[in-house]
Enzyme design. Structure first.
Site, short mmCIF file in Angstrom:
data_model
loop_
_atom_site.label_atom_id
_atom_site.label_comp_id
_atom_site.label_asym_id
_atom_site.label_seq_id
_atom_site.Cartn_x
_atom_site.Cartn_y
_atom_site.Cartn_z
N ASP A 223 33.14 8.82 60.41
CA ASP A 223 32.71 8.74 62.55
C ASP A 223 32.70 7.40 63.11
OD1 ASP A 223 31.21 10.68 64.36
OD2 ASP A 223 30.77 9.39 64.78
N TYR A 373 30.70 5.99 73.15
CA TYR A 373 32.00 6.55 74.06
C TYR A 373 32.51 6.14 75.04
CZ TYR A 373 31.02 9.58 70.47
OH TYR A 373 30.05 10.80 69.42
N HIS A 429 30.58 16.95 58.15
CA HIS A 429 31.04 15.14 58.77
C HIS A 429 30.33 14.48 58.11
CE1 HIS A 429 31.99 13.39 61.98
NE2 HIS A 429 30.99 12.97 62.84
#
Length: 456
Positions: A223, A373, A429
């Site tokens: 990630d 982000y 993930h």
């Protein structure tokens, strides 16, 4: 046959040209100051302080009061997890959280490893530092920094750490592990100024490792940890001895990737595609575009206006749990969207999932974690690090249920010294948390090759 040979020659020539052109590129960065106000004239305090996770009656009473005041809303009939976290199942999770989950017990579990804090570039950096109990005579522990992502935390590595630090096989390497919290996540202080992106985190983690006395070390990430550790390798390729990843989406699609998307279904051998690659990549519109759009609404929100939705999540523990745990369902397997319980406990325990949620809740870090982000995507998709290849020896663990499948050709486009590429038997993930044994085995295999203990 002639067509395949001609295409191979053209692609090979273009790739060679691009490699030679980019070989001398180096990622550069400058020191920052992320504390409040102006930097202090006296310089930075480099003290390392012990830290323990704590809780209190007041903290738990506030949590329970907020949970008790939640306002349930029914899910649509036969919707499972296709509209997000199913409301009926959420009530079961919340009931377990409120009545059975023992946060004090989990706090003790969190404190089983040594925690520390130290101030770097004006903010407190939290990290675990786990040394092996026993190092075989004549050898030394291999230093390894492991970096988490969103919506995970350092806790993702709790099942993996003992597999790396406690030697069970005399032929294995033993590791000395450092697991920091990205600034703005968990118990690391959030930056007080705009602009803190993955390169800033990479620079700070280099400073952390050097403060701990390491001159060279390995790095592992998934990630956001993928990008932070990749940036670490780009910033100081002689410091990072090896880079191990389980997530590596193409940061800047190149010609080889474009050609493989256009022609790979019809000429798979030309691009080294396996049957599984074909299954995960084609048809491209469905597998790479539609599926991407289905699962990235959160990303657009967090890359544009994170503080707005973040404020609601920071006030509501039930909202926070739904927002985080939905990712642990869908990102573990897309098929889990079609299950009433989202498949949550097929791979994880509710205790582990809620412990991760509680790290976000008690530290109040959801807004600052989402801002990461904004800072990374805010500069567009053409950041300098996206254009620079990595020449550090790299190992890639390819888990079959990863959010975005990355075939070997695409990984090699960025990571030019790809030492190992391992198709994993299972896992999604959150691979370090879901399949710690498989991850430990692959880290061992990769590191042994780089260290010259075994041949490729």
């Amino acid at each position: 046959m002639f067509t395949e040979v001609l295409l191979a020659l053209v692609i090979g020539g273009l790739i060679y040209f691009l490699v030679q052109r980019s070989k001398n590129q180096v990622l550069t960065t400058e020191d920052g100051w992320w504390g409040s106000g102006a930097p202090r004239d006296a310089g930075e305090d480099d003290t390392i302080r012990s830290f323990r996770v704590t809780t209190s009656d007041q903290e738990l009473e506030d949590l329970y009061r907020r949970i008790d005041l939640t306002r349930p809303f029914p899910s649509l009939e036969d919707s499972q997890f296709n509209y997000g976290f199913n409301s009926q199942y959420l009530q079961k999770v919340v009931s377990y959280w409120r009545n059975e989950f023992d946060w004090r017990k989990q706090v003790d579990k969190l404190n089983q490893y040594p925690h520390f804090k130290t101030k770097i570039e004006g903010i407190d950096i939290h990290y675990l530092h786990v040394k092996p109990k026993k190092v075989p005579e004549g050898t030394s522990a291999v230093p390894l920094i492991m970096v988490h992502g969103w919506p995970g935390s350092f806790y993702e590595f709790y099942g993996l750490i003992p597999l790396l630090t406690d030697l069970s096989n005399p032929h294995d390497l033993v590791f000395e592990v450092v697991c920091p919290s990205i600034p703005g996540y968990g118990f690391s202080e959030a930056p007080h100024k705009k602009g803190f992106d993955s390169v800033c985190a990479a620079r700070i983690f280099h400073k952390l490792m050097k403060r701990l006395g390491f001159q060279q070390y390995y790095a592992h990430g998934g990630d956001w940890g993928w990008l932070v550790t990749t940036n670490m390798a780009q910033l100081e390729p002689k410091t990072v001895k090896g880079l191990h990843l389980n997530f590596a989406p193409p940061s800047k699609p190149g010609l080889s990737m474009a050609l493989s998307m256009m022609l790979g279904r019809h000429f798979p051998k030309l691009f080294g595609f396996t049957d599984f690659d074909i299954q995960r990549l084609f048809p491209c519109m469905e597998k790479l575009v539609v599926e991407f759009i289905k699962e990235t609404g959160y990303m657009h929100i967090q890359a544009t206006k994170p503080d707005t939705v973040g404020r609601g999540l920071n006030d509501s523990p039930v909202g926070l749990a739904a927002y985080i745990l939905e990712k642990f369902s869908t990102w573990t397997s897309h098929d889990f969207r079609n299950l009433d319980d989202g498949g949550l406990t097929r791979k994880f325990s509710l205790d582990d999932l809620l412990t991760n949620v509680m790290i976000y809740w008690t530290s109040g870090c959801i807004i600052s974690s989402m801002r990461f982000y904004k800072e990374n995507f805010g500069q567009g998709l053409d950041a300098p690090h996206a254009k620079i290849p990595v020449y550090v020896p790299t190992g890639f663990a390819c888990f079959p249920n990863e959010l975005m499948h990355t075939p070997k050709l695409w990984v090699k486009q960025k990571y030019r010294k790809l030492v190992t590429f391992t198709p994993m038997d299972r896992g999604g993930h959150f691979a370090a948390m879901e399949e710690p044994e498989l991850m430990a085995e692959d880290i061992q295999k990769f590191t042994k090759i780089v260290e010259g203990k075994v041949k490729e």
